[in-house]
Structures are given as C-alpha cells and as structure tokens.
Design a protein around this motif. Structure first.
Motif, PDB file in Angstrom:
ATOM      1  N   ALA A  79      -3.502  11.000 -11.796  1.00 18.04           N
ATOM      2  CA  ALA A  79      -4.444   9.922 -12.104  1.00 18.04           C
ATOM      3  C   ALA A  79      -4.748   9.095 -10.859  1.00 18.04           C
ATOM      4  O   ALA A  79      -5.913   8.842 -10.521  1.00 18.04           O
ATOM      5  CB  ALA A  79      -3.874   9.041 -13.215  1.00 18.04           C
ATOM      6  N   LEU A  80      -3.703   8.645 -10.157  1.00 17.48           N
ATOM      7  CA  LEU A  80      -3.909   7.775  -8.989  1.00 17.48           C
ATOM      8  C   LEU A  80      -4.557   8.531  -7.839  1.00 17.48           C
ATOM      9  O   LEU A  80      -5.384   7.970  -7.099  1.00 17.48           O
ATOM     10  CB  LEU A  80      -2.574   7.171  -8.561  1.00 17.48           C
ATOM     11  CG  LEU A  80      -1.954   6.197  -9.566  1.00 17.48           C
ATOM     12  CD1 LEU A  80      -0.562   5.756  -9.090  1.00 17.48           C
ATOM     13  CD2 LEU A  80      -2.846   4.966  -9.741  1.00 17.48           C
ATOM     14  N   SER A  81      -4.206   9.799  -7.659  1.00 17.20           N
ATOM     15  CA  SER A  81      -4.824  10.572  -6.582  1.00 17.20           C
ATOM     16  C   SER A  81      -6.313  10.779  -6.842  1.00 17.20           C
ATOM     17  O   SER A  81      -7.127  10.764  -5.902  1.00 17.20           O
ATOM     18  CB  SER A  81      -4.117  11.916  -6.429  1.00 17.20           C
ATOM     19  OG  SER A  81      -4.248  12.693  -7.607  1.00 17.20           O
ATOM     20  N   ASN A  82      -6.700  10.934  -8.098  1.00 16.42           N
ATOM     21  CA  ASN A  82      -8.123  11.047  -8.418  1.00 16.42           C
ATOM     22  C   ASN A  82      -8.865   9.752  -8.129  1.00 16.42           C
ATOM     23  O   ASN A  82      -9.980   9.775  -7.597  1.00 16.42           O
ATOM     24  CB  ASN A  82      -8.301  11.426  -9.897  1.00 16.42           C
ATOM     25  CG  ASN A  82      -8.421  12.927 -10.116  1.00 16.42           C
ATOM     26  OD1 ASN A  82      -9.440  13.524  -9.792  1.00 16.42           O
ATOM     27  ND2 ASN A  82      -7.350  13.524 -10.623  1.00 16.42           N
ATOM     28  N   LEU A  83      -8.262   8.613  -8.470  1.00 17.56           N
ATOM     29  CA  LEU A  83      -8.901   7.328  -8.182  1.00 17.56           C
ATOM     30  C   LEU A  83      -9.031   7.111  -6.672  1.00 17.56           C
ATOM     31  O   LEU A  83     -10.078   6.657  -6.186  1.00 17.56           O
ATOM     32  CB  LEU A  83      -8.102   6.193  -8.834  1.00 17.56           C
ATOM     33  CG  LEU A  83      -8.114   6.136 -10.365  1.00 17.56           C
ATOM     34  CD1 LEU A  83      -7.273   4.953 -10.855  1.00 17.56           C
ATOM     35  CD2 LEU A  83      -9.538   6.011 -10.897  1.00 17.56           C
ATOM     36  N   LEU A  84      -7.969   7.383  -5.932  1.00 22.41           N
ATOM     37  CA  LEU A  84      -8.032   7.217  -4.473  1.00 22.41           C
ATOM     38  C   LEU A  84      -9.007   8.212  -3.852  1.00 22.41           C
ATOM     39  O   LEU A  84      -9.736   7.873  -2.895  1.00 22.41           O
ATOM     40  CB  LEU A  84      -6.637   7.390  -3.875  1.00 22.41           C
ATOM     41  CG  LEU A  84      -5.658   6.254  -4.162  1.00 22.41           C
ATOM     42  CD1 LEU A  84      -4.249   6.616  -3.712  1.00 22.41           C
ATOM     43  CD2 LEU A  84      -6.105   4.965  -3.467  1.00 22.41           C
ATOM     44  N   SER A  85      -9.057   9.439  -4.400  1.00 22.28           N
ATOM     45  CA  SER A  85      -9.996  10.428  -3.883  1.00 22.28           C
ATOM     46  C   SER A  85     -11.434   9.986  -4.105  1.00 22.28           C
ATOM     47  O   SER A  85     -12.287  10.138  -3.213  1.00 22.28           O
ATOM     48  CB  SER A  85      -9.737  11.772  -4.564  1.00 22.28           C
ATOM     49  OG  SER A  85     -10.669  12.735  -4.136  1.00 22.28           O
ATOM     50  N   ASN A  86     -11.712   9.391  -5.279  1.00 20.58           N
ATOM     51  CA  ASN A  86     -13.057   8.874  -5.535  1.00 20.58           C
ATOM     52  C   ASN A  86     -13.394   7.716  -4.613  1.00 20.58           C
ATOM     53  O   ASN A  86     -14.523   7.592  -4.122  1.00 20.58           O
ATOM     54  CB  ASN A  86     -13.183   8.436  -6.993  1.00 20.58           C
ATOM     55  CG  ASN A  86     -13.298   9.606  -7.941  1.00 20.58           C
ATOM     56  OD1 ASN A  86     -13.601  10.717  -7.530  1.00 20.58           O
ATOM     57  ND2 ASN A  86     -13.036   9.361  -9.219  1.00 20.58           N
ATOM     58  N   ALA A  87     -12.407   6.843  -4.364  1.00 22.26           N
ATOM     59  CA  ALA A  87     -12.638   5.719  -3.464  1.00 22.26           C
ATOM     60  C   ALA A  87     -12.964   6.219  -2.063  1.00 22.26           C
ATOM     61  O   ALA A  87     -13.869   5.696  -1.390  1.00 22.26           O
ATOM     62  CB  ALA A  87     -11.416   4.810  -3.462  1.00 22.26           C
ATOM     63  N   ILE A  88     -12.238   7.235  -1.629  1.00 18.51           N
ATOM     64  CA  ILE A  88     -12.512   7.809  -0.304  1.00 18.51           C
ATOM     65  C   ILE A  88     -13.883   8.458  -0.280  1.00 18.51           C
ATOM     66  O   ILE A  88     -14.644   8.329   0.690  1.00 18.51           O
ATOM     67  CB  ILE A  88     -11.414   8.834   0.049  1.00 18.51           C
ATOM     68  CG1 ILE A  88     -10.076   8.120   0.265  1.00 18.51           C
ATOM     69  CG2 ILE A  88     -11.802   9.650   1.266  1.00 18.51           C
ATOM     70  CD1 ILE A  88      -8.903   9.056   0.416  1.00 18.51           C
ATOM     71  N   LYS A  89     -14.242   9.128  -1.382  1.00 23.89           N
ATOM     72  CA  LYS A  89     -15.487   9.895  -1.413  1.00 23.89           C
ATOM     73  C   LYS A  89     -16.714   8.990  -1.401  1.00 23.89           C
ATOM     74  O   LYS A  89     -17.724   9.293  -0.747  1.00 23.89           O
ATOM     75  CB  LYS A  89     -15.487  10.784  -2.648  1.00 23.89           C
ATOM     76  CG  LYS A  89     -16.665  11.746  -2.732  1.00 23.89           C
ATOM     77  CD  LYS A  89     -16.658  12.500  -4.054  1.00 23.89           C
ATOM     78  CE  LYS A  89     -15.394  13.312  -4.236  1.00 23.89           C
ATOM     79  NZ  LYS A  89     -15.435  14.117  -5.490  1.00 23.89           N
ATOM     80  N   TYR A  90     -16.630   7.866  -2.145  1.00 24.35           N
ATOM     81  CA  TYR A  90     -17.823   7.061  -2.351  1.00 24.35           C
ATOM     82  C   TYR A  90     -17.848   5.783  -1.504  1.00 24.35           C
ATOM     83  O   TYR A  90     -18.823   5.037  -1.572  1.00 24.35           O
ATOM     84  CB  TYR A  90     -17.954   6.686  -3.834  1.00 24.35           C
ATOM     85  CG  TYR A  90     -18.104   7.897  -4.723  1.00 24.35           C
ATOM     86  CD1 TYR A  90     -19.228   8.702  -4.647  1.00 24.35           C
ATOM     87  CD2 TYR A  90     -17.098   8.248  -5.627  1.00 24.35           C
ATOM     88  CE1 TYR A  90     -19.354   9.821  -5.454  1.00 24.35           C
ATOM     89  CE2 TYR A  90     -17.223   9.362  -6.445  1.00 24.35           C
ATOM     90  CZ  TYR A  90     -18.350  10.147  -6.352  1.00 24.35           C
ATOM     91  OH  TYR A  90     -18.475  11.256  -7.141  1.00 24.35           O
ATOM     92  N   ALA A  91     -16.795   5.503  -0.723  1.00 26.69           N
ATOM     93  CA  ALA A  91     -16.779   4.318   0.129  1.00 26.69           C
ATOM     94  C   ALA A  91     -17.294   4.676   1.523  1.00 26.69           C
ATOM     95  O   ALA A  91     -17.141   5.818   1.986  1.00 26.69           O
ATOM     96  CB  ALA A  91     -15.365   3.746   0.206  1.00 26.69           C
ATOM     97  N   PRO A  92     -17.893   3.743   2.239  1.00 25.10           N
ATOM     98  CA  PRO A  92     -18.373   4.030   3.595  1.00 25.10           C
ATOM     99  C   PRO A  92     -17.217   4.435   4.509  1.00 25.10           C
ATOM    100  O   PRO A  92     -16.076   3.980   4.347  1.00 25.10           O
ATOM    101  CB  PRO A  92     -18.989   2.700   4.037  1.00 25.10           C
ATOM    102  CG  PRO A  92     -19.295   1.973   2.776  1.00 25.10           C
ATOM    103  CD  PRO A  92     -18.230   2.381   1.812  1.00 25.10           C
ATOM    104  N   VAL A  93     -17.511   5.283   5.487  1.00 26.06           N
ATOM    105  CA  VAL A  93     -16.499   5.737   6.439  1.00 26.06           C
ATOM    106  C   VAL A  93     -15.979   4.534   7.218  1.00 26.06           C
ATOM    107  O   VAL A  93     -16.746   3.706   7.703  1.00 26.06           O
ATOM    108  CB  VAL A  93     -17.080   6.795   7.400  1.00 26.06           C
ATOM    109  CG1 VAL A  93     -16.054   7.181   8.442  1.00 26.06           C
ATOM    110  CG2 VAL A  93     -17.553   8.012   6.616  1.00 26.06           C
ATOM    111  N   GLY A  94     -14.644   4.453   7.340  1.00 26.07           N
ATOM    112  CA  GLY A  94     -14.011   3.377   8.081  1.00 26.07           C
ATOM    113  C   GLY A  94     -13.751   2.127   7.276  1.00 26.07           C
ATOM    114  O   GLY A  94     -13.130   1.176   7.767  1.00 26.07           O
TER     115      GLY A  94
END
Length: 457
Positions: free
Chosen positions: A352-367
């Motif tokens: 569950a948490l890895s999916n949330l963090l993966s989505n945050a990484i995917k949809y947040a601006p680089v850096g």
C-alpha cells in the motif's frame, strides 16, 4: 425458537381475529335468544288480543241468542245461547294459559272471569223469569239494570286488557327491532375488524414472502458472483503464471545484455535495453496487482499481521523507493509518534505505502519534496504521503479507488489505474481507512489510519 416482530404480529393478529369472532358469536347467540323470546312474547300478545276479540264476539253471540229467546221463545235461540256459553268457557281457559305469569293482566283476567260468570248468572236468571212471566222483564227491572252495569264493567276490563297488551306488543316489537339493529351493527363492525386483521396478516405474510424471495435471489446472486469471482481468480492466476515466465526471461535477458554490453554499445542503444527492462517490470507488476485485487475481491487475500518495528520498516521503504527513483525526488521521513511497533501485515502495508510513494514520485515534479509522515499512537497508527504534484479534482476523488481509474490530467504519464484500488483493499483488510486531500496544481496528501487494539510488545 425466538420469534421476531413479524411472527408476533401474525400470531397476535390471528389471536385477535379469533377473539373477535368468538365474541361476535357469543353476542349473536345472546341476541338470537333475545329475538326468540321477543318473538314468543309478540306471538303470545297477538294470541291474547285474538282471545279477547273472540270473547267479545262470543259474548255478543250469547247476548244475541238470549235476546232472540226472550223475543221469540224458540229453542233454536236457546241452543244458540248455550253453544256460545260453552265456547266462551274454552276461550277463557285458553286466554288464562296465554297470559302466563303477568301479574297485572292475571288480576284483570280474574276480574273479567268474575264479570263473565256474573253475566252468565244474570242471563240464566233472566231466562228463568222469562219462562215464568215474560211481562216482568221491563227496562227498569233490577235484573236489567244489573245487566247494564255488568256490560259496562266488562267493556272497561276489555279496554284495559287490550291497552296493556297493545302497549306490551309495541314494547316488544321495538325491543326486537333494537336487537336486530344491535346485532347487525355488531356483526358489521366485527366483520370489518376481522377483515382488516386478516388483510393485515396477509400483507405481513406477503411482505415476508417477498423478503424471502429477495433473500433467495440475493443468495443466488452472491453464489453466482462468488463462482464468477473464483473463476476470474483462477483465470488471472493462470494468465499471470503464463505471462510471468516469458516476462522473467525478457527481464533477465535485458538485464544480462545491459550488464555485458554496457561498455561495448552506444548509450542510445543501451537506453533501449533500459526501456525493455522497465516495461517488463511494469508488466510483471501489473499482473501481480491484478491478481492481488482479484484475490482481495474473492476474499482470498491472506492477512497475516505480526509485530512490526515501524521506524526500520519505513526507513527500508524509503530507501527502496529512492533507489527505484534514482534520487530524482527527495523523500523525507518524518516520525511524529512515540509508538515503536505496530500490529500490521508487513507485505500488505508495504504494498500500500509503496504504491502511494510510487504515485507521488510519478506525478510530482522532478526534484520536488515528498513527505512520508509516520505518527504512531497507542490506539492508531497514521501514515501520510504528501507530494507537490498535479493534484486531483473533487469529482475524480469519488471514483479514485476503483480499478483502472485514472485522472484526466495525467496526460501521457504511464499507469494502469490499479495502484490505489490495491491500496484500498490492503487497508480494508487492516480495518483501517484511507482519505485524500488534494487540490489541482498544488499537491495531494493521502492519509492512512490503522486502529491498534493491542499494546506495544
């Protein structure tokens, strides 16, 4: 057997209906007895009036025969008088039986009989005098005067008897009518109440029948859905297994070629191997997510909680996500609570948490920064993932946790729409809840709260 409310209502309604019907039957029986008595009393009153009329007619017949004898002196008129007297005796006996135990009428009847006996004696005396000396019976003779007085007394007694019998007749007719109306009203009301009760019982039974049919349909539908879910799970497991082998071969071959040819081929071709590797990983993860969701929907996803050291778990999770992200985002772990261990299923909470963090990484601006907050309290453990990404509109948040659902503003970012559906099912197995706070263009915060009913180990 414990009775529910509907069974109690049915039993009570039937009991009330039977009670009402029994009461109606008893009232009808009593009313019928009263009607029979009234009818008998009316018949007896009519009989008394007929007897009184017969007595008057017979007296007139005897008087006519006596006068004919006095005028003409024939034996025919004398015989006519004697027959009338004999008939009068029989009528008087019948009248006495008809009066029964009526005290006032019996007293008048005795008076009537006494007057009639007196009149018979006057008739006999006048007949005797007429035989001896017909010229002695003048209008002023004491015998004639006594006959007049007797006739007037008889008339008054007849009037009194008829008046009382007529009053009694009217009373019993009125009482009989009232009894009929009362019986009709009772039977009408009782029938209406019984019909209402039986109708209510019928409606309750019909409602129970509908509920039972609906329950049977729901049970059949659930059985069909369960069977379909099991078939779907078997199919997905088969497909996942069949695809996992070639994907593992593709992934292994790509990694082998990348490692062995990294120093021999151009960087552009090396990037192609990297894309093959990442695509194979994505497909493998997609099949794993689909299978996990199917197991959760079928109720076959295993939930095996144990005591988990929270801070170490979160540090390892952040490290894994940073490595997969190649440090393009800054994931900050913030520990706010005092709790050190939690009663959790490590595999499910990691997914569950890895999916949330993966989505945050995917949809947040680089850096940009991503906050991963841990707040462990005695009764609840809270995880939060905050990003500065594109955000989610309120309309899309309603269906966000459905499989294959993605926001309209994701543009060309690759994804399957399975991650949040998987997160929701993992949290549901922990009897927790997940909420979202998002604003388009500002960022998104996912909050997971998992209740804890056990103390720290």
């Amino acid at each position: 057997m414990k009775w529910n409310l509907e069974r109690k209502l049915i039993a009570g309604g039937l009991g009330a209906a039977l009670l009402i019907m029994g009461t109606m039957s008893w009232i009808s029986y009593q009313n019928a007895i009263q009607l029979i008595r009234s009818t008998e009393r009316i018949k007896r009153t009519y009989s008394t009036l007929e007897h009184l009329a017969d007595i008057q007619a017979t007296l007139n017949e005897a008087e006519s025969g006596r006068r004919g004898y006095l005028l003409f002196g024939t034996d025919f008129e004398l015989e006519r008088y004697n027959l009338a007297i004999a008939k009068l005796v029989k009528i008087l006996n019948d009248l006495e039986q008809s009066l029964g135990n009526q005290v006032s009428q019996n007293a008048r009847f005795q008076q009537l009989r006494s007057l009639i006996d007196q009149r018979q004696k006057l008739f006999q005396t006048s007949n005797t005098l007429f035989r001896l000396n017909p010229s002695d019976l003048s209008a002023n003779h004491p015998l004639v005067i006594a006959s007049r007085i007797n006739r007037e007394a008889l008339r008054e007694v007849f009037i009194a008897l008829k008046a009382e019998e007529q009053s009694s007749l009217e009373l019993w007719i009125a009482r009989s009518g009232n009894n009929m109306q009362y019986r009709l009203a009772i039977e009408s009301v009782g029938t209406l109440i019984s019909f209402t009760i039986f109708l209510s019982v019928y409606l309750v039974l019909y409602h129970q029948l509908l509920k039972r049919q609906e329950a049977e349909r729901m049970q059949q539908k659930l059985a069909q859905e369960k069977e379909l879910s099991e078939l779907k799970l078997e199919f997905l497991a088969l497909v996942s297994h069949e695809f996992r082998t070639p994907l593992s071969v593709i992934l292994g071959s790509a990694q082998l070629l990348k490692d062995s040819l990294s120093s021999q081929i151009e960087r552009s071709r090396l990037r192609s191997l990297t894309r093959i590797e990442s695509s194979a990983k994505a497909m493998k993860q997609m099949f794993a997510d689909v299978l996990t969701i199917a197991r959760a929907d079928a109720g076959k996803l295993e939930y095996q909680p144990s005591w988990l050291e929270l801070q170490s778990f979160c540090l390892n999770l952040v490290e894994d996500m940073q490595l997969s992200d190649q440090y393009q985002h800054v994931i900050k772990l913030i520990d706010l609570g005092d709790r050190t261990h939690g009663w959790l299923d490590e595999a499910l909470i990691y997914s569950a948490l890895s999916n949330l963090l993966s989505n945050a990484i995917k949809y947040a601006p680089v850096g940009s920064n991503i906050d991963f907050i841990l707040d462990g309290k005695i009764d609840v453990i809270t995880f939060q993932v905050k990003d500065e990404g594109m955000g989610i509109s309120p309309e899309e948040q309603v269906t966000l946790f459905e499989p294959f659902t993605r926001g309209v503003n994701v543009k060309s970012i690759i994804g399957t729409g399975l991650g949040l559906a998987l997160v929701k099912r993992c949290i549901d197995l922990h009897q927790g809840e997940i909420t979202i706070d998002s604003e388009v263009g500002v960022g998104t915060t996912f909050t997971i709260q998992i209740p804890q009913s056990r103390l720290e180990k």
